[in-house]
Design a protein around this motif. Structure first.
Motif, PDB file in Angstrom:
ATOM      1  N   ASN A  92      12.998 -11.547   7.788  1.00  0.00           N
ATOM      2  CA  ASN A  92      13.151 -12.593   8.801  1.00  0.00           C
ATOM      3  C   ASN A  92      13.339 -11.976  10.188  1.00  0.00           C
ATOM      4  OD1 ASN A  92      13.003 -14.389   6.705  1.00  0.00           O
ATOM      5  ND2 ASN A  92      15.090 -15.181   6.914  1.00  0.00           N
ATOM      6  N   GLY A  93      14.113 -10.898  10.235  1.00  0.00           N
ATOM      7  CA  GLY A  93      14.325 -10.223  11.508  1.00  0.00           C
ATOM      8  C   GLY A  93      13.047  -9.619  12.060  1.00  0.00           C
ATOM      9  N   LEU A  94      12.250  -9.006  11.194  1.00  0.00           N
ATOM     10  CA  LEU A  94      10.973  -8.429  11.621  1.00  0.00           C
ATOM     11  C   LEU A  94      10.020  -9.516  12.117  1.00  0.00           C
ATOM     12  CD1 LEU A  94      10.428  -5.849   8.730  1.00  0.00           C
ATOM     13  CD2 LEU A  94      11.066  -5.341  11.097  1.00  0.00           C
ATOM     14  N   SER A  95      10.094 -10.671  11.505  1.00  0.00           N
ATOM     15  CA  SER A  95       9.211 -11.778  11.880  1.00  0.00           C
ATOM     16  C   SER A  95       9.541 -12.333  13.259  1.00  0.00           C
ATOM     17  CB  SER A  95       9.295 -12.894  10.837  1.00  0.00           C
ATOM     18  OG  SER A  95       8.892 -12.415   9.558  1.00  0.00           O
ATOM     19  N   ALA A  96      10.728 -11.978  13.793  1.00  0.00           N
ATOM     20  CA  ALA A  96      11.116 -12.472  15.115  1.00  0.00           C
ATOM     21  C   ALA A  96      10.453 -11.703  16.249  1.00  0.00           C
ATOM     22  CB  ALA A  96      12.635 -12.404  15.257  1.00  0.00           C
ATOM     23  N   LYS A 167       8.259   2.249  12.799  1.00  0.00           N
ATOM     24  CA  LYS A 167       7.380   1.418  13.603  1.00  0.00           C
ATOM     25  C   LYS A 167       7.436   0.012  13.006  1.00  0.00           C
ATOM     26  CE  LYS A 167       5.588   4.405  16.536  1.00  0.00           C
ATOM     27  NZ  LYS A 167       5.757   4.252  18.001  1.00  0.00           N
ATOM     28  N   ILE A 168       7.556  -0.989  13.848  1.00  0.00           N
ATOM     29  CA  ILE A 168       7.718  -2.358  13.352  1.00  0.00           C
ATOM     30  C   ILE A 168       6.565  -2.766  12.440  1.00  0.00           C
ATOM     31  CG2 ILE A 168       7.778  -4.806  14.028  1.00  0.00           C
ATOM     32  CD1 ILE A 168       9.367  -3.947  16.498  1.00  0.00           C
ATOM     33  N   ASN A 169       5.335  -2.457  12.873  1.00  0.00           N
ATOM     34  CA  ASN A 169       4.180  -2.897  12.070  1.00  0.00           C
ATOM     35  C   ASN A 169       4.130  -2.201  10.716  1.00  0.00           C
ATOM     36  OD1 ASN A 169       3.479  -0.404  13.081  1.00  0.00           O
ATOM     37  ND2 ASN A 169       1.595  -1.094  14.099  1.00  0.00           N
ATOM     38  N   LEU A 170       4.581  -0.942  10.654  1.00  0.00           N
ATOM     39  CA  LEU A 170       4.581  -0.229   9.382  1.00  0.00           C
ATOM     40  C   LEU A 170       5.617  -0.825   8.433  1.00  0.00           C
ATOM     41  CD1 LEU A 170       3.587   2.123   7.607  1.00  0.00           C
ATOM     42  CD2 LEU A 170       5.401   3.534   8.649  1.00  0.00           C
ATOM     43  N   LEU A 171       6.812  -1.106   8.939  1.00  0.00           N
ATOM     44  CA  LEU A 171       7.847  -1.679   8.079  1.00  0.00           C
ATOM     45  C   LEU A 171       7.457  -3.088   7.633  1.00  0.00           C
ATOM     46  CD1 LEU A 171      10.573  -1.373   6.721  1.00  0.00           C
ATOM     47  CD2 LEU A 171      11.673  -2.165   8.828  1.00  0.00           C
ATOM     48  N   LYS A 172       6.830  -3.837   8.527  1.00  0.00           N
ATOM     49  CA  LYS A 172       6.362  -5.183   8.165  1.00  0.00           C
ATOM     50  C   LYS A 172       5.311  -5.095   7.058  1.00  0.00           C
ATOM     51  CE  LYS A 172       6.140  -9.680   9.431  1.00  0.00           C
ATOM     52  NZ  LYS A 172       4.898 -10.179   8.932  1.00  0.00           N
ATOM     53  N   LYS A 173       4.429  -4.102   7.141  1.00  0.00           N
ATOM     54  CA  LYS A 173       3.396  -3.885   6.110  1.00  0.00           C
ATOM     55  C   LYS A 173       4.052  -3.608   4.754  1.00  0.00           C
ATOM     56  CE  LYS A 173      -0.130  -0.494   4.814  1.00  0.00           C
ATOM     57  NZ  LYS A 173      -0.842   0.754   5.240  1.00  0.00           N
ATOM     58  N   ALA A 174       5.083  -2.745   4.751  1.00  0.00           N
ATOM     59  CA  ALA A 174       5.760  -2.411   3.491  1.00  0.00           C
ATOM     60  C   ALA A 174       6.464  -3.636   2.910  1.00  0.00           C
ATOM     61  CB  ALA A 174       6.756  -1.277   3.728  1.00  0.00           C
ATOM     62  N   HIS A 175       7.093  -4.422   3.766  1.00  0.00           N
ATOM     63  CA  HIS A 175       7.747  -5.638   3.295  1.00  0.00           C
ATOM     64  C   HIS A 175       6.727  -6.627   2.728  1.00  0.00           C
ATOM     65  CE1 HIS A 175      12.132  -5.775   4.204  1.00  0.00           C
ATOM     66  NE2 HIS A 175      11.845  -4.761   5.011  1.00  0.00           N
ATOM     67  N   ASP A 187      15.398  -0.107   3.526  1.00  0.00           N
ATOM     68  CA  ASP A 187      14.050  -0.239   4.054  1.00  0.00           C
ATOM     69  C   ASP A 187      13.256   1.056   3.956  1.00  0.00           C
ATOM     70  OD1 ASP A 187      14.048  -3.086   5.333  1.00  0.00           O
ATOM     71  OD2 ASP A 187      15.958  -2.180   5.909  1.00  0.00           O
ATOM     72  N   ALA A 188      13.937   2.190   4.036  1.00  0.00           N
ATOM     73  CA  ALA A 188      13.229   3.458   3.886  1.00  0.00           C
ATOM     74  C   ALA A 188      12.611   3.579   2.494  1.00  0.00           C
ATOM     75  CB  ALA A 188      14.183   4.627   4.154  1.00  0.00           C
ATOM     76  N   GLY A 189      13.261   2.982   1.502  1.00  0.00           N
ATOM     77  CA  GLY A 189      12.711   2.991   0.150  1.00  0.00           C
ATOM     78  C   GLY A 189      11.380   2.266   0.076  1.00  0.00           C
ATOM     79  N   LEU A 190      11.224   1.210   0.838  1.00  0.00           N
ATOM     80  CA  LEU A 190       9.947   0.490   0.889  1.00  0.00           C
ATOM     81  C   LEU A 190       8.850   1.360   1.491  1.00  0.00           C
ATOM     82  CD1 LEU A 190      11.281  -2.941   2.196  1.00  0.00           C
ATOM     83  CD2 LEU A 190      10.098  -2.613   0.026  1.00  0.00           C
ATOM     84  N   ILE A 191       9.206   2.080   2.556  1.00  0.00           N
ATOM     85  CA  ILE A 191       8.223   2.953   3.211  1.00  0.00           C
ATOM     86  C   ILE A 191       7.780   4.064   2.265  1.00  0.00           C
ATOM     87  CG2 ILE A 191       7.879   4.577   5.106  1.00  0.00           C
ATOM     88  CD1 ILE A 191       7.922   1.667   5.987  1.00  0.00           C
ATOM     89  N   ALA A 192       8.746   4.667   1.574  1.00  0.00           N
ATOM     90  CA  ALA A 192       8.402   5.728   0.612  1.00  0.00           C
ATOM     91  C   ALA A 192       7.536   5.173  -0.507  1.00  0.00           C
ATOM     92  CB  ALA A 192       9.680   6.348   0.049  1.00  0.00           C
ATOM     93  N   ALA A 193       7.773   3.916  -0.910  1.00  0.00           N
ATOM     94  CA  ALA A 193       7.030   3.317  -2.021  1.00  0.00           C
ATOM     95  C   ALA A 193       5.565   3.045  -1.676  1.00  0.00           C
ATOM     96  CB  ALA A 193       7.709   2.020  -2.465  1.00  0.00           C
ATOM     97  N   ILE A 194       5.244   2.951  -0.395  1.00  0.00           N
ATOM     98  CA  ILE A 194       3.826   2.769  -0.035  1.00  0.00           C
ATOM     99  C   ILE A 194       3.167   4.105   0.309  1.00  0.00           C
ATOM    100  CG2 ILE A 194       4.175   0.392   0.749  1.00  0.00           C
ATOM    101  CD1 ILE A 194       3.995   1.443   3.654  1.00  0.00           C
TER     102      ILE A 194
END
Length: 389
Positions: A92-96, A167-175, A187-194
């Motif tokens: 939700n925060g990233l979507s803002a 980077k906002i767009n990268l974290l949004k992509k992982a989410h 959130d770093a776990g999401l980045i590592a998972a992609i």
């Protein structure tokens, strides 16, 4: 001195949780320690960092009143409403963020990590010049084992902290990729998972997350003000009045005696010395300057007035009286039978326990004016704790 510079960045602080593991009825992020809510302490860590573009706090809508109190006076972006899980709240925060901000950097930081240092934040920002994602992480010093005591190689394990930078767009992509997967706890776990690399930046032990009541107690200890102890010394002497009397005032009480002391006020030599000792801890002159004998309003005045004014001035400087030690030098009257009553009386004026008032008496072995029973001397030492400058 050169001003520290860093790339532009935003901050998201997830604070929508209930904080139940602390055992408190109030969500932990809104608990006050050190005079401020935990969330306020955390937000203030980022406000002075160079390059900050915005701070958004993600909150439970039901906590809006708590949030408004915590952020009073701060000029930050409006809060974002969270969801049932931390992961969903961060989304939700990233979507803002607006489309034009998607290439910007964002730091995600736990609301309950209020001791993160500016040095750690700058180190994380510096790491982003060569990384797409980075997180603070602490090397493990303890031996780690599972339930069957099988050891882990601690040299290959780190304790992950926040803030974490992306980077906002990268974290949004992982989410988006793991939109319905709530297994991830950071959130770093999401980045590592992609498949992206996450740089590990050494954190500090102080950057712990308040999770339990024990953590809360530790945080309260760390936020205790740093104190310095000042010591003041006072000395006073009064001659005996040649006029006959049946009592003498010493240490705030009347003692049966055939003489009284001569003075403009009640001539309580003990309280006068102690008043000067307290004034000495704040550098505010002496009793004669504050209550000059030329001023008739102090004629026959109770010396408790003088001492309590010195106490008031000390407290106005946030001083805390720790201890007072007094020595009375006289051939007579005998102080011993009245020592306890004097201690209790003086302690009451100072606002401390009688055990923190030392009171001793001695003679001058027949020497000098006290030895000739011409007067009494009192010496006093006061110890006061003040906030360190």
């Amino acid at each position: 001195m050169a001003i520290k510079t860093s790339p532009a960045f935003h901050v998201l602080i997830p604070a929508a949780g209930s904080g139940t593991r602390t055992g408190l009825s109030l969500p932990k992020q809104y608990r006050k320690i050190g005079g401020k809510m935990i969330l306020r302490h955390t937000v203030e860590k980022f406000i002075q960092i160079q390059g900050l573009k915005s701070i958004r706090v993600i909150i439970d809508p039901e906590h809006a009143a708590f949030y408004a109190e915590a952020m009073q006076g701060l000029d930050i972006a409006p809060p974002v409403f969270g969801a049932k899980t931390r992961k969903q709240s961060v989304y939700n925060g990233l979507s803002a963020f607006s489309p034009s901000e998607q290439e910007d950097m964002v730091l995600i930081h736990d609301a309950a990590r209020l001791f993160v240092s500016q040095e750690s934040i700058y180190a994380l920002l510096d790491a982003m010049s060569a990384s797409l994602a980075a997180t603070l992480a602490m090397p493990i010093a303890d031996t780690l084992v599972d339930a069957d005591y099988n050891p882990f190689d601690r040299d290959k394990i780190s304790a992950v902290q926040t803030p974490q930078a992306f980077k906002i767009n990268l974290l949004k992509k992982a989410h988006d990729f793991f939109r319905n997967d709530d297994r991830f706890t950071d959130d770093a776990g999401l980045i590592a998972a992609i498949g992206e690399n996450v740089a590990l930046i050494p954190g500090t032990r102080d950057n712990f997350k308040i999770t339990t009541n024990e953590d809360m107690q530790m945080a309260e200890r760390l936020l205790l003000p740093q104190l310095e102890t000042r010591t003041g010394f006072g000395y006073d002497v009064h001659a005996f009045d040649p006029a006959p009397a049946d009592k003498i005032r010493l240490g705030g009480i009347d003692i049966p005696y055939e003489k009284k002391l001569l003075g403009h006020s009640d001539a309580d030599v003990v309280l006068h010395a102690l008043t000067d000792a307290l004034l000495g801890t704040i550098g505010e002159g002496d009793i004669g300057q504050l209550f000059p004998p030329s001023d008739m309003q102090w004629k026959n005045a109770d010396s408790e007035i003088f001492l309590k004014e010195a106490v008031r001035r000390v407290r106005a400087r946030e001083g805390r009286i720790i201890h007072a030690d007094i020595t009375v030098i006289a051939e007579a009257p005998k102080i011993g039978p009245h020592r306890e009553a004097m201690q209790v009386r003086i302690a009451g004026m100072l606002g401390i326990e009688p055990s923190r008032v030392g009171l001793k008496a001695t003679t001058s072995e027949g020497l000098g004016f006290t030895g000739r029973k011409e007067g009494i001397v009192a010496q006093a030492v006061a110890s006061v704790a003040f906030p360190a400058a």
